[in-house]
Design a protein around this motif. Sequence first.
Motif, PDB file in Angstrom:
ATOM      1  N   ILE A 240       0.836  -1.207   0.000  1.00 48.05           N
ATOM      2  CA  ILE A 240       0.000   0.000   0.000  1.00 48.05           C
ATOM      3  C   ILE A 240       0.870   1.256   0.000  1.00 48.05           C
ATOM      4  O   ILE A 240       0.633   2.203  -0.765  1.00 48.05           O
ATOM      5  N   ASN A 241       1.890   1.281   0.853  1.00 48.43           N
ATOM      6  CA  ASN A 241       2.760   2.457   0.929  1.00 48.43           C
ATOM      7  C   ASN A 241       3.596   2.622  -0.336  1.00 48.43           C
ATOM      8  O   ASN A 241       3.840   3.754  -0.778  1.00 48.43           O
ATOM      9  N   ALA A 242       4.038   1.520  -0.910  1.00 55.77           N
ATOM     10  CA  ALA A 242       4.880   1.611  -2.105  1.00 55.77           C
ATOM     11  C   ALA A 242       4.104   2.167  -3.297  1.00 55.77           C
ATOM     12  O   ALA A 242       4.630   2.965  -4.077  1.00 55.77           O
ATOM     13  N   PHE A 243       2.858   1.754  -3.467  1.00 60.47           N
ATOM     14  CA  PHE A 243       2.066   2.271  -4.567  1.00 60.47           C
ATOM     15  C   PHE A 243       1.800   3.771  -4.430  1.00 60.47           C
ATOM     16  O   PHE A 243       1.559   4.455  -5.428  1.00 60.47           O
ATOM     17  N   GLN A 244       1.829   4.273  -3.202  1.00 56.69           N
ATOM     18  CA  GLN A 244       1.531   5.688  -2.979  1.00 56.69           C
ATOM     19  C   GLN A 244       2.793   6.538  -2.847  1.00 56.69           C
ATOM     20  O   GLN A 244       2.701   7.707  -2.480  1.00 56.69           O
ATOM     21  N   MET A 245       3.959   5.994  -3.126  1.00 54.30           N
ATOM     22  CA  MET A 245       5.203   6.726  -2.976  1.00 54.30           C
ATOM     23  C   MET A 245       5.220   7.986  -3.852  1.00 54.30           C
ATOM     24  O   MET A 245       4.964   7.923  -5.056  1.00 54.30           O
ATOM     25  N   PHE A 246       5.543   9.126  -3.237  1.00 55.48           N
ATOM     26  CA  PHE A 246       5.528  10.382  -3.969  1.00 55.48           C
ATOM     27  C   PHE A 246       6.705  11.283  -3.629  1.00 55.48           C
ATOM     28  O   PHE A 246       7.390  11.785  -4.526  1.00 55.48           O
ATOM     29  N   THR A 247       6.951  11.506  -2.343  1.00 55.41           N
ATOM     30  CA  THR A 247       7.877  12.561  -1.920  1.00 55.41           C
ATOM     31  C   THR A 247       9.266  12.383  -2.500  1.00 55.41           C
ATOM     32  O   THR A 247       9.824  13.320  -3.092  1.00 55.41           O
ATOM     33  N   SER A 248       9.852  11.210  -2.330  1.00 52.44           N
ATOM     34  CA  SER A 248      11.227  11.010  -2.791  1.00 52.44           C
ATOM     35  C   SER A 248      11.332  11.115  -4.308  1.00 52.44           C
ATOM     36  O   SER A 248      12.283  11.700  -4.834  1.00 52.44           O
ATOM     37  N   ALA A 249      10.363  10.567  -5.038  1.00 56.64           N
ATOM     38  CA  ALA A 249      10.410  10.642  -6.500  1.00 56.64           C
ATOM     39  C   ALA A 249      10.247  12.070  -6.986  1.00 56.64           C
ATOM     40  O   ALA A 249      10.888  12.485  -7.964  1.00 56.64           O
ATOM     41  N   TYR A 250       9.415  12.840  -6.322  1.00 57.15           N
ATOM     42  CA  TYR A 250       9.175  14.225  -6.743  1.00 57.15           C
ATOM     43  C   TYR A 250      10.346  15.138  -6.381  1.00 57.15           C
ATOM     44  O   TYR A 250      10.758  15.976  -7.182  1.00 57.15           O
ATOM     45  N   VAL A 251      10.903  14.963  -5.187  1.00 58.32           N
ATOM     46  CA  VAL A 251      11.962  15.858  -4.725  1.00 58.32           C
ATOM     47  C   VAL A 251      13.311  15.487  -5.337  1.00 58.32           C
ATOM     48  O   VAL A 251      14.064  16.368  -5.772  1.00 58.32           O
ATOM     49  N   ILE A 252      13.618  14.209  -5.397  1.00 63.16           N
ATOM     50  CA  ILE A 252      14.948  13.796  -5.844  1.00 63.16           C
ATOM     51  C   ILE A 252      15.086  13.865  -7.360  1.00 63.16           C
ATOM     52  O   ILE A 252      16.070  14.386  -7.884  1.00 63.16           O
ATOM     53  N   THR A 253      14.124  13.334  -8.093  1.00 59.40           N
ATOM     54  CA  THR A 253      14.261  13.235  -9.548  1.00 59.40           C
ATOM     55  C   THR A 253      13.155  13.945 -10.323  1.00 59.40           C
ATOM     56  O   THR A 253      13.300  14.159 -11.528  1.00 59.40           O
ATOM     57  N   ASN A 254      12.035  14.253  -9.656  1.00 53.10           N
ATOM     58  CA  ASN A 254      10.881  14.854 -10.327  1.00 53.10           C
ATOM     59  C   ASN A 254      10.413  14.011 -11.520  1.00 53.10           C
ATOM     60  O   ASN A 254      10.013  14.520 -12.562  1.00 53.10           O
TER      61      ASN A 254
END
Length: 319
Positions: A240-254
Motif C-alpha cells: 500500500i505504501n509503495a504504490f503511494q510513494m511520492f515525496t522522494s520521486a518528486y523531490v529527488i528526480t521529479n
Amino acid sequence: MSRTAAAPTPQTGSKKRNRFLSRWESPVAGYLFISPWLIGFFLLTLYPMLLSLYYSFTDYTLMKDIKWVGFRNYHRIFTADDKFVQSIKVTFLYVLGSVPLKLIAALLVAIVLNKAVRGISAYRVAIYFPSLVGGSIAVSMLWRNIFGVDGIFNGFLSLLGIEGTGWISNPKTALWTLILLTVWQFGSSMVIFLAGLKQIPKDLYEASGVDGANRFVQFFKITLPMLSPTIYFNLIMGIINAFQMFTSAYVITNGGPMNSTFVYAVYLYERAFSRYQLGYASSLAWIMLAIIVVFAGVIAMTSKYWVFYETESGRGKRK
C-alpha cells in the motif's frame, strides 16, 4: 413531634446505581465519546472520497465549470494516455523491487536485534530512527546530494579507485536509488517483526535443537511459519505504501531522467496541480485504489496457503 426522614433502603440505592450505570451503558454515550473521530472521518475522509468519485466522472478544472462526461476520463486513460502506461510500469517495478528488499532487511535486522545483550535498546532506537525522518523532504534532498555526481557515494568509490556515475541522473540507476531509500526506512517493519519474534515460544527452538535441527532449519521450519502473520501484515502495508510513494520521486528526480522514476503518484500530481485537470486526476486516483485493492485481495486469498496461526490449544492451523 418532628418527623425524621426514612433512611434509604439497600434496594433503593441499588436501583439508583443501576439507572446511573444503564445511562452510561447506552450506545449514545459511546457515540458521544467517539464523536470527534466520527466528525473527522466523515468530513476529512469519507466526504472528500465521495467528492473525488464524483469528480472522476466530470471534466473539472479550476478554469471552467464542472461538466459531466461519464466514463470518458477512464476511457481516455486506458486507450490514449501513454504517460499512464509509463507510470504504471515504473510503479510496478518500484513495488516489486522495494517491498521484498525492505521486508528482508527488516526481518534480518530484527533477528539480529532479538538478542539479550547489553545496550541492545540503544541499537534498536538508532536503527529505528531513520524511519521517523526517512520520508521527509530534507532526507530526500540529502539523498540527492549523496548520490549526485559529486556526492558522498562517488567520493567513497573514488577512494577505492572506482569511477562513479550520476546515479540519479542515469536512467538505469535512478529508480534503484529511490528503492534504496525505501529499504533504508525499514525501521517500522523491523519493530513489528521484533514484536512477532518475541511471541515465538523458546521451547520450540529447544525441542528442535534436541532433535538435531541447526539454526538454518529452525529459521525455515519454526521462525518463518510462526512469523507468517507478521509477514502478511508487513507485506500488505508495504505494498500500500509503495504504490503511494511520492515525496522522494518528486523531490529527488521529479520523475526523471527520461521518465525512469515517473511513478504513478507523480503523474497524478502533475495532472492535478500542474495542468489543473482535477477530474482526470480523480479518475487516476480511483484507478490506483482499484489496483491496490486487487493486489491486497490476491494476497489475502493466497494467505491461507502460507499464513500460519497458533490456536489456543497450542496447535497451529492455517488461515
